[in-house]
Each structure stands twice: as structure tokens, then as C-alpha cells.
Design a protein around this motif. Structure first.
Motif, short mmCIF file in Angstrom:
data_model
loop_
_atom_site.label_atom_id
_atom_site.label_comp_id
_atom_site.label_asym_id
_atom_site.label_seq_id
_atom_site.Cartn_x
_atom_site.Cartn_y
_atom_site.Cartn_z
N LEU A 84 12.18 58.32 42.16
CA LEU A 84 12.99 59.53 42.26
C LEU A 84 13.23 59.91 43.71
O LEU A 84 14.29 60.46 44.06
N TRP A 132 7.79 56.48 37.79
CA TRP A 132 9.07 57.10 37.44
C TRP A 132 9.94 56.17 36.61
O TRP A 132 10.61 56.60 35.65
N ASP A 133 9.97 54.90 36.95
CA ASP A 133 10.83 53.96 36.22
C ASP A 133 10.41 53.81 34.76
O ASP A 133 11.24 53.45 33.91
N LEU A 136 12.47 56.54 33.40
CA LEU A 136 13.90 56.34 33.63
C LEU A 136 14.47 55.30 32.66
O LEU A 136 15.64 55.35 32.28
N HIS A 137 13.61 54.35 32.24
CA HIS A 137 14.04 53.30 31.31
C HIS A 137 13.61 53.59 29.87
O HIS A 137 13.71 52.72 29.01
N TYR A 141 15.97 58.38 27.27
CA TYR A 141 16.38 59.02 28.52
C TYR A 141 17.87 59.36 28.54
O TYR A 141 18.25 60.49 28.88
N TYR A 145 19.53 62.94 29.16
CA TYR A 145 20.32 63.08 30.39
C TYR A 145 21.69 63.67 30.06
O TYR A 145 22.17 64.58 30.76
N GLU A 196 18.84 63.82 37.38
CA GLU A 196 17.99 62.70 36.94
C GLU A 196 16.60 63.19 36.56
O GLU A 196 16.00 62.70 35.60
N GLU A 197 16.10 64.18 37.31
CA GLU A 197 14.73 64.66 37.13
C GLU A 197 14.55 65.49 35.87
O GLU A 197 13.56 65.33 35.13
N ILE A 200 13.55 64.11 32.33
CA ILE A 200 12.22 63.50 32.26
C ILE A 200 11.14 64.56 32.26
O ILE A 200 10.24 64.56 31.40
#
Length: 261
Positions: A84, A132-133, A136-137, A141, A145, A196-197, A200
Motif C-alpha cells: 500500500l 497487503w497483497d 489485495l488479491h 476485494y 472496492y 484501495e485501502e 480492505i
């Protein structure tokens, strides 16, 4: 040149000596949260939200934090928000490409894990480290998002909360002369960071059912708005926020875990 990026992010943090296993700490950490939650902390499950490069997530302060968590909770998921930070790296260093910033953020995350392993490797409670990934994956997500983006576009109060967080962040950066982009470019990059944050830190972490999220500071206006938007009636059940307060101890405290495999 990469070393200069690392130095900007770490701000000369203290690195513990891995060969010297400390037995005590002079750092006192205490939880800051709503009074009605304090009795619920014991034997519950928590997420520890870690920002790479912040002094309170390094060295003696981080060891003392993990000691308190080890004494209090049933389990802890340590989430390292490393990639991030690629957005922040670009704000400070506009010459970086997206790929270079991501590579640098991953490297800084790798170094953090190596540098701070004493604080999380020997805990007595159930614990794990995620990066983080991993989120993100996550399969959900993109769904969350899109919900965040839709709220940002269509809900004025939600958009205002995010803009307030961005402006506060950029004002601090401008004051400390760590703004490489123009204000307009930095605003756009910060917007990408927050969008993006948010999916999550709130809806995805809610899937863990952890009762508490620990971070040294209280939530930003963007995070509070996202929390209210997604959790609503469940706001007193999961992901309740716990901040931290650091002080100096007059008498050393023995760690609640030992550095022995």
C-alpha cells in the motif's frame, strides 16, 4: 538511490539487535478505547495494523506492544500494509514508476519482517502475519472496492470524509517538505491510496470476525465513514478500534514471552 527512499520512510527508526534477546522493557504501552470495550479485550481476537516505517511499529515500542497483546488477547493477526505504501513512495519521489515503487515497498516490507521478527515470532498466543497483497488479491476485494468507489461518487458526506483525510495528510506532507508531486497530483495519488485501502480495512477485515483492530492512532475520517457505511448495526461487535499510548517505565517489565524456540 533506493536507499534514500528507505531512509525517508523509516525516519531513522531504532533497529533491535537480533543477537541480544531482551528480557525486559522500559516502554509502557496502554490501550486507548471506549470504556465499554475495555472489559471485552481479554481473550478476544485482534488485528494489529502495521504501517512500514512508523517509529511506533519498530524496535522497543513494537516489542512492548506485542508484549501487551500477548498478555491480553486470544489471537492476533499482524497485517503488514507494505505494498500500500507504494503510493506514498511516489508522492515523495515522483520520478518513481509504479513498478519501481511497488518493488521498493515490497523490499521495505521484507526488511521490516526480518528486523522485527523478535516481536512476533515467539508469542504464546495464536498469531500469524499477513501482507497487503494477501488482501489485495482476495476473491472479494473487487466487489468491495466497487462498493467503496460507488459510495465515493454518489454519497456527498462519504466523499467529504475522504477529502478531509487527504487534505490533512497532504498538509502535513507540505509542512514537512516531503511532497514531491504538485498538490493536485498528490491529491489524485492519495485518492487512489484511500480507495484501495478502505475495502480492505473495513469490509474485508470484517470477514475475519476479529473483535478489535489495534493501531497507535484512532481512525481517520475516511476510515470512520467507511466503518459506519459497511458495518452499521454491527459496529459494536467487530473491528472496534483500539489505539495505543506509549510512556516510559521507571521499573523494567519482564516480557510475557521468552525468545526461545
Amino acid at each position: 538511490m533506493a536507499d534514500s527512499y528507505r531512509n525517508q520512510l523509516l525516519h531513522e527508526v531504532c533497529e533491535p539487535e537480533m543477537s541480544n534477546f531482551p528480557e525486559t522493557t522500559l516502554v509502557k504501552v496502554s490501550f486507548r478505547c471506549d470504556e465499554k470495550y475495555k472489559a471485552e479485550l481479554a481473550n478476544s481476537d485482534c488485528i494489529l495494523h502495521v504501517s512500514v516505517g512508523q517509529q511506533y511499529h519498530e524496535g522497543d515500542k513494537f516489542l512492548a506492544t506485542m508484549d501487551l497483546i500477548n498478555e491480553t488477547f486470544n489471537s492476533c493477526t499482524i497485517i503488514l500494509c507494505d505494498t500500500l505504501q507504494r503510493h506514498s513512495l511516489r508522492i515523495m519521489n515522483p520520478d518513481l514508476t509504479d513498478a519501481e515503487a511497488r518493488k521498493e515497498a515490497l523490499r521495505l516490507g521484507d526488511e521490516w519482517l526480518e528486523r522485527n521478527q523478535l516481536a512476533y515470532k515467539y508469542l504464546k498466543i495464536n498469531s500469524k502475519v499477513m501482507r497487503w497483497d494477501d488482501w489485495l488479491h482476495h476473491k472479494d476485494y473487487n466487489k468491495y472496492y466497487q462498493e467503496v468507489v460507488n459510495a465515493y461518487k454518489n454519497n456527498q458526506s462519504y466523499r467529504d470524509a475522504i477529502h478531509a483525510t487527504i487534505n490533512n495528510f497532504l498538509t502535513r506532507r507540505k509542512t514537512s517538505n516531503s511532497l514531491g508531486f504538485s498538490y493536485e497530483e498528490a491529491f489524485e495519488t492519495s485518492e487512489t491510496y484511500i480507495l484501495e485501502e478502505c475495502p480492505i480495512l473495513i469490509p474485508l477485515w470484517a470477514e475475519t470476525k476479529c473483535q478489535f483492530v489495534i493501531y497507535p492512532r484512532f481512525r481517520t475520517s475516511a476510515m470512520r465513514a467507511t466503518y459506519d457505511y459497511f458495518l452499521g448495526e454491527n459496529s459494536d461487535i467487530i473491528l472496534k478500534e483500539v489505539a495505543l499510548k506509549f510512556n516510559h517505565r521507571a521499573i523494567p517489565k519482564k516480557f510475557s514471552f521468552s525468545f526461545i524456540d
